[in-house]
Scaffold this motif. Structure first.
Motif, PDB file in Angstrom:
ATOM      1  N   SER A  15       3.053  -2.178  -2.438  1.00  0.00           N
ATOM      2  CA  SER A  15       2.316  -3.296  -2.517  1.00  0.00           C
ATOM      3  C   SER A  15       0.889  -3.202  -2.308  1.00  0.00           C
ATOM      4  CB  SER A  15       3.665  -5.068  -1.594  1.00  0.00           C
ATOM      5  OG  SER A  15       3.426  -3.430  -0.327  1.00  0.00           O
ATOM      6  N   GLY A  16       0.921  -2.623  -1.304  1.00  0.00           N
ATOM      7  CA  GLY A  16      -0.755  -2.122  -0.558  1.00  0.00           C
ATOM      8  C   GLY A  16      -1.446  -1.531  -1.471  1.00  0.00           C
ATOM      9  N   PRO A  17      -1.274  -0.495  -1.777  1.00  0.00           N
ATOM     10  CA  PRO A  17      -2.152  -0.308  -3.382  1.00  0.00           C
ATOM     11  C   PRO A  17      -2.105  -1.200  -4.350  1.00  0.00           C
ATOM     12  CG  PRO A  17      -0.384   1.469  -2.285  1.00  0.00           C
ATOM     13  CD  PRO A  17       0.169   0.589  -1.520  1.00  0.00           C
ATOM     14  N   ILE A  18      -1.407  -2.175  -4.498  1.00  0.00           N
ATOM     15  CA  ILE A  18      -1.768  -3.222  -5.716  1.00  0.00           C
ATOM     16  C   ILE A  18      -2.086  -3.819  -4.644  1.00  0.00           C
ATOM     17  CG2 ILE A  18      -0.141  -4.723  -6.948  1.00  0.00           C
ATOM     18  CD1 ILE A  18       1.748  -3.018  -7.362  1.00  0.00           C
ATOM     19  N   ILE A  19      -2.158  -4.601  -3.704  1.00  0.00           N
ATOM     20  CA  ILE A  19      -2.818  -5.338  -3.070  1.00  0.00           C
ATOM     21  C   ILE A  19      -4.751  -4.892  -3.202  1.00  0.00           C
ATOM     22  CG2 ILE A  19      -3.112  -6.763  -1.448  1.00  0.00           C
ATOM     23  CD1 ILE A  19      -0.547  -6.814  -0.401  1.00  0.00           C
ATOM     24  N   TRP A  20      -4.470  -4.204  -2.677  1.00  0.00           N
ATOM     25  CA  TRP A  20      -5.621  -3.398  -2.268  1.00  0.00           C
ATOM     26  C   TRP A  20      -6.842  -3.510  -3.420  1.00  0.00           C
ATOM     27  CZ3 TRP A  20      -7.524   1.304  -4.879  1.00  0.00           C
ATOM     28  CH2 TRP A  20      -8.255   1.307  -4.704  1.00  0.00           C
ATOM     29  N   ALA A  61      -6.405 -10.986   1.288  1.00  0.00           N
ATOM     30  CA  ALA A  61      -5.631  -9.589   1.594  1.00  0.00           C
ATOM     31  C   ALA A  61      -5.012  -8.914   2.973  1.00  0.00           C
ATOM     32  CB  ALA A  61      -6.581  -8.371   0.805  1.00  0.00           C
ATOM     33  N   LEU A  62      -5.354  -9.072   3.346  1.00  0.00           N
ATOM     34  CA  LEU A  62      -4.697  -8.290   5.106  1.00  0.00           C
ATOM     35  C   LEU A  62      -3.861  -8.693   5.559  1.00  0.00           C
ATOM     36  CD1 LEU A  62      -8.533  -7.037   7.075  1.00  0.00           C
ATOM     37  CD2 LEU A  62      -7.020  -5.522   5.607  1.00  0.00           C
ATOM     38  N   ALA A  99      -9.030   0.330   3.553  1.00  0.00           N
ATOM     39  CA  ALA A  99      -9.682   0.963   2.942  1.00  0.00           C
ATOM     40  C   ALA A  99     -10.610  -1.045   2.336  1.00  0.00           C
ATOM     41  CB  ALA A  99      -9.006   0.952   1.600  1.00  0.00           C
ATOM     42  N   ILE A 100      -9.130  -1.936   2.555  1.00  0.00           N
ATOM     43  CA  ILE A 100      -9.951  -2.899   2.248  1.00  0.00           C
ATOM     44  C   ILE A 100     -11.050  -3.074   3.600  1.00  0.00           C
ATOM     45  CG2 ILE A 100      -9.406  -5.650   3.121  1.00  0.00           C
ATOM     46  CD1 ILE A 100      -6.492  -4.862   1.267  1.00  0.00           C
TER      47      ILE A 100
END
Length: 114
Positions: A15-20, A61-62, A99-100
């Motif tokens: 989920s984190g990389p997809i949101i990023w 996103a965060l 990264a965000i």
């Protein structure tokens, strides 16, 4: 039932990389469109419309990553292999949040259409 369990575990884990990735595509495409259309450029409180959109997208996103990670961390998991999935979900979420933040910092340092 097994396929749906795999799909939900896979989506939770990444989920984190997809949101990023969604955040990355949105901010760069939106900023490109705003720079290509000079008539759309506006400023408010010293920051362009594009900058405000990037800040808002970054905060959203965060927030999504934090909510997913909190839910995953508090979930009741009984199997020991689920502990690995929990740590990986949280670890990838933290890495994606970093990264965000790194993508949002240039809004305050560099002109939007330089």
């Amino acid at each position: 039932m097994i396929a749906s369990l795999f799909t939900s575990s896979f989506l939770k884990l990444f989920s984190g990389p997809i949101i990023w990735a969604i955040h990355f595509l949105f901010i760069y495409s939106f900023n490109g469109i705003m720079c290509a259309r000079p008539a759309l450029r506006r400023e408010w409180v010293g920051l362009s419309l594009s900058g405000w959109a990037i800040v808002l997208a970054s905060v959203m996103a965060l927030l999504a990553i934090v909510l997913i990670n909190l839910r995953e961390w508090r979930s009741d998991m009984d199997a020991s292999n689920r502990d690995f999935a929990r740590w990986m979900t949280v670890g990838l979420g933290v890495l994606s949040a970093f990264a965000i933040i790194l993508e949002a910092i240039p809004v305050f340092l560099v002109p939007d259409c330089a």
